[in-house]
Design a protein around this motif. Sequence first.
Motif, short mmCIF file in Angstrom:
data_model
loop_
_atom_site.label_atom_id
_atom_site.label_comp_id
_atom_site.label_asym_id
_atom_site.label_seq_id
_atom_site.Cartn_x
_atom_site.Cartn_y
_atom_site.Cartn_z
N ARG A 1 -3.28 -0.28 -4.27
CA ARG A 1 -2.55 -1.20 -3.60
C ARG A 1 -2.06 -1.79 -4.47
O ARG A 1 -2.24 -1.82 -5.90
CB ARG A 1 -4.06 -2.18 -2.85
CG ARG A 1 -4.98 -1.49 -1.88
CD ARG A 1 -5.71 -2.64 -1.36
NE ARG A 1 -6.87 -1.50 -0.98
CZ ARG A 1 -7.76 -2.31 0.47
NH1 ARG A 1 -8.44 -3.20 -0.61
NH2 ARG A 1 -8.74 -1.96 0.73
N GLN B 1 -4.90 8.73 -5.55
CA GLN B 1 -6.01 8.87 -4.65
C GLN B 1 -5.45 8.08 -3.36
O GLN B 1 -4.85 6.78 -4.09
CB GLN B 1 -7.42 8.92 -4.20
CG GLN B 1 -8.19 9.68 -5.26
CD GLN B 1 -7.93 11.60 -4.56
OE1 GLN B 1 -7.38 11.52 -3.47
NE2 GLN B 1 -6.71 12.44 -5.44
N PRO B 2 -5.08 7.62 -2.32
CA PRO B 2 -5.15 7.38 -0.67
C PRO B 2 -4.79 5.96 -0.60
O PRO B 2 -5.03 5.24 0.00
CB PRO B 2 -5.43 8.36 0.19
CG PRO B 2 -4.78 9.30 0.45
CD PRO B 2 -6.05 9.65 -1.31
N ASP B 3 -6.53 5.63 -2.29
CA ASP B 3 -6.87 4.11 -1.67
C ASP B 3 -6.61 3.91 -3.54
O ASP B 3 -7.56 3.40 -4.43
CB ASP B 3 -8.57 4.26 -1.49
CG ASP B 3 -9.60 5.58 -2.32
OD1 ASP B 3 -9.15 6.43 -2.90
OD2 ASP B 3 -10.93 5.83 -2.01
N ASP C 1 0.91 -1.28 0.02
CA ASP C 1 0.00 0.04 0.35
C ASP C 1 0.97 0.95 0.23
O ASP C 1 2.03 1.64 1.01
CB ASP C 1 -0.89 0.03 1.41
CG ASP C 1 -1.79 1.40 1.15
OD1 ASP C 1 -1.90 1.74 -0.15
OD2 ASP C 1 -2.62 1.33 2.47
N ARG D 1 2.87 8.28 -5.21
CA ARG D 1 1.16 8.31 -4.75
C ARG D 1 0.96 9.79 -6.44
O ARG D 1 -0.26 9.66 -6.78
CB ARG D 1 0.57 8.24 -4.37
CG ARG D 1 -0.52 8.54 -4.24
CD ARG D 1 -1.53 8.25 -2.70
NE ARG D 1 -1.49 9.04 -1.52
CZ ARG D 1 -1.65 9.92 -1.34
NH1 ARG D 1 -2.20 10.55 -2.66
NH2 ARG D 1 -1.66 11.15 -0.44
N ALA E 1 0.28 4.68 -0.55
CA ALA E 1 -0.42 5.25 -0.36
C ALA E 1 0.16 6.94 0.51
O ALA E 1 0.09 8.31 -0.36
CB ALA E 1 -1.27 5.68 0.59
N TRP E 2 1.85 6.66 0.73
CA TRP E 2 2.59 7.25 1.56
C TRP E 2 3.75 7.98 1.37
O TRP E 2 4.11 8.47 1.49
CB TRP E 2 2.78 7.00 3.33
CG TRP E 2 1.73 6.97 4.63
CD1 TRP E 2 1.34 7.27 4.98
CD2 TRP E 2 0.75 5.78 4.72
NE1 TRP E 2 0.64 7.55 5.98
CE2 TRP E 2 0.41 6.15 5.05
CE3 TRP E 2 -0.02 4.45 3.25
CZ2 TRP E 2 -1.21 5.49 5.37
CZ3 TRP E 2 -0.67 3.96 4.33
CH2 TRP E 2 -1.21 3.84 4.99
N ARG E 3 3.63 7.17 -0.07
CA ARG E 3 4.73 7.76 -0.75
C ARG E 3 4.73 8.40 -2.07
O ARG E 3 3.24 8.60 -2.63
CB ARG E 3 5.00 6.15 -1.56
CG ARG E 3 6.17 5.47 -0.75
CD ARG E 3 7.23 5.41 0.52
NE ARG E 3 7.60 6.36 0.03
CZ ARG E 3 8.99 5.78 -0.72
NH1 ARG E 3 8.72 4.42 -0.48
NH2 ARG E 3 10.19 6.52 -0.16
N GLY E 4 5.40 8.93 -2.36
CA GLY E 4 5.76 10.02 -3.21
C GLY E 4 5.29 9.54 -4.52
O GLY E 4 5.42 10.59 -5.57
#
Lengths: 524, 524
Positions: free
Chosen positions: A438, A433-435, A420, A427, A422-425
């Motif tokens: 995956r 988006q954070p969802d 996941d 993304r 979501a926290w990485r550059g």
Amino acid sequence: MGTVRNILFIMCDQLRYDYLGCTGHPGIRTPHIDALAKRGVNFSHTFVQAPVCGSSRMSFYTGRYVFSHGATYNGVPLNIGEQTLGDHLRRAGITTGLIGKTHMAPDRDNMGRLGISPTSNEGVLASQCGFEPWERDDGLHPDELTDPNLAYNRFLREQGYEGDNPWHTAANSGRDADGTLQSGWFLRNAHLAAEVKAEHSETAYMTNRAMEKVSDLGDQPWCLHLSYIKPHWPYMAPAPYHAMYGKQDILPANRTDAEKAAPHPVVQAFMAHEESRNFSDEAKRRHVIPAYMGLISEIDDNIGRLMAFLDQQGRLDDTLIVFTSDHGDYLGDHWLGEKELFHEESVRIPLIVVDPSAAADATRGTTDPRLVEAIDLVPTFTDYANLPDQPHLLEGRSLRPLIQGEDVPIWRSAVFSEVDYAWRGARLSLGLQPDQTRAYMVRSDQWKYISFDGFMPQLFDLQADPHEQQDLGVDPAYGTIREAFEAELSRWIRARKTRITVSHEQIEQKTDNARDRGIYFGVW
Amino acid sequence: MGTVRNILFIMCDQLRYDYLGCTGHPGIRTPHIDALAKRGVNFSHTFVQAPVCGSSRMSFYTGRYVFSHGATYNGVPLNIGEQTLGDHLRRAGITTGLIGKTHMAPDRDNMGRLGISPTSNEGVLASQCGFEPWERDDGLHPDELTDPNLAYNRFLREQGYEGDNPWHTAANSGRDADGTLQSGWFLRNAHLAAEVKAEHSETAYMTNRAMEKVSDLGDQPWCLHLSYIKPHWPYMAPAPYHAMYGKQDILPANRTDAEKAAPHPVVQAFMAHEESRNFSDEAKRRHVIPAYMGLISEIDDNIGRLMAFLDQQGRLDDTLIVFTSDHGDYLGDHWLGEKELFHEESVRIPLIVVDPSAAADATRGTTDPRLVEAIDLVPTFTDYANLPDQPHLLEGRSLRPLIQGEDVPIWRSAVFSEVDYAWRGARLSLGLQPDQTRAYMVRSDQWKYISFDGFMPQLFDLQADPHEQQDLGVDPAYGTIREAFEAELSRWIRARKTRITVSHEQIEQKTDNARDRGIYFGVW
């Protein structure tokens, strides 16, 4: 547990599979870990459930896949409803505690909702991933965030290392040729000797703490999770380990120009991260890897000290010893740094298990190539503790039958890992988006299939291309293979265990017998 | 909440979609519920997340799909880590409590592990699905299991109904022609008038309790979940409702010989259940349905009483009113009794929402055919309470924009429902283990696709075959349709929300900024 009474569960951080003597590195010196392998089983194909610290560890400790337990990245609280290793083993009377790192974030919102005091016994365990926190130390203490009361810093000050944060200024900084202190946070300083003496390093300190605890525990059955921060960055080793390896010991990077020219979009976004750009610079890579190797040999020496201690205490005869890691380290392979994607360098780990009982004599010193997952450890430990199976909850399989050479006619045909990001550059650069972040790996003996939400998949033929240099993710010749793996992935996700509050036995007891409880429905 | 200050969340049990006047039943009399529909929005295509009490309700109360919250059947404890409606609304200062049924089983194992006392405030809420239990009564009290202190039994005894369990002997039993008391547990007695007077029935009693509570709450904003057990079995109504309907009011069963001749294997196993065999007997069906209809008209009269009371209290002006049900009842349609499979009779429910605010004037009295799921209610309520969105946790969508006639350019194209029939005789007759019993429904406007673990799927064309009499699950002409729905199902399962302890905002705040926290990795 038969002759196995205690469990010593040793974890390194960011130690990749192939940086031990017993797993094939031609230059590294790890004689004590190699000796463990000679006394136990070397599981050569062991994979983490997520190639990043926190989520990988939550799978190690819950025995559940990453999107089952939901703590999908560093800092994501482990839901209060998830049971952990300590919860299980305490039921068998086994004192279960921690020295070192878990990377567990407590579920403070739910604790508040449920009125669980963080200082109650239950609150402490719920905040510490089910371990008694004999010494919790996640090993990363930037000046901005350091607990002023950090035990290791108190220890360092007692040894004469001064300052507010000797973790940084002594254990993870070194003096350059001018005598100026340089921070180990920066790769450029990886060649310096840490200011700390080896005997006061984090690795030695945690080893000492483990030995003290084993002494204290006496005849009480225990499970001790000794969880080293190293060889995780900051990449800086104390003397003599800082100079133990040189450029001649460094293996060529596993990367090709073709990989860099046409990467998968998500891999490309990771290649753009700072750590990847730096490790892609061969000079920088060669500058850092000796420190990484030195930190591993330092751990090895401390494993030697620890084993001598256990031998002297008589504990080698009744203690199951596990040596493993939470994920690997790209070190510039595939033009990447750090971890978080699914190449073997990132997702494959060492796993050595020493069972002292006579039942394991037949496998002693063998290498077992069967596919193993990190989540197998909890059911392995509960199996050794003679606790009942929990197939409604635990998603791994006990390794005890493999360790004890029993006939296991059917074993798993694939391992799974999840990410996941979501926290990485990556993304942000991909505009997600954070969802939408995956990704999943399905790896069989021959194939590695990687499915990203919203992007084309990756596919590697590990027989023809063991170094994963040729991505077959869009090659029309492999459409059938990809479809088969996508179907297998869907099947696996569909079978995820989420009905975790009721056992199969409880279901059997209540199947089709409402009448016995006086509940008549549809009865004429 | 604008002019909406309170929420009255009324649920019936086992009330199928089409047994109200306002949802099309030609013979039933439900003028007060019909009046609600005239004052609000009648959502004509609303579906439960599971067609069985406990798991459906846990979705209503958590706002999450069934295999997300994991309480997949009656009696499966709701994991302690799952938040519920009350947890959310209390953050907005809204007192949230229950009168009636939830079917929630507390997660005693995790409560014990976490040291949560069942009698603490937090322990009570955790045991009562987040509701203050103003009066918890799940409405089924077989003599074998009845709480001797059941409040409704105490009430009945105060009214002169004697015995250990007047719930059974008065409220759910009736006298036959010989004056002998006969149990409502048996379908054969459904024509008898309950021994209890209508004014003392469960439905009237719970309505009274709700009115008392609304009075007590005064100006405190509240959410009251008034959760009737009826028209759920025991099928026995007090006078005059027991005789309000006769055979002339009964609609023909929706079933064909072809359905019975060649059913899907799982459907066939359910057809063999006792309740299905009894409801397949037309004489028995006609014997029972009048009682079912009478119980509905009884609820309707009590809704009328309740609305008159709210009007008199001035509460109609500031209370959002929701009227719905937890699932349907086959009543012999498709040769089935009870519920638990995915035909419309089982999975489709009434949903009427009355928003008293001027913003909703434009939709007053309209029918909205858009696809709605039970999990939409929690986000609807939190939306009215001006609480932040929680897309990391809640899997439904707020209906407020629909209710208030806002422009909603994109709405969902399918609804999903899930079943876990591990506890049913069907599992045994099919020879399945407790983890081989999941089934899923994907329903769009035109199609209903049902995927069973281990069996062929079902497919219905709801345009050509609105009564679902022709299963296209193996028809070669529909292979493409089935594949598209299977892919949609896989996509949906893959997107299940399990990373529930961290919000999207928290992720955004920590994306790609480790350096800001002093953590340097891969920095030269």
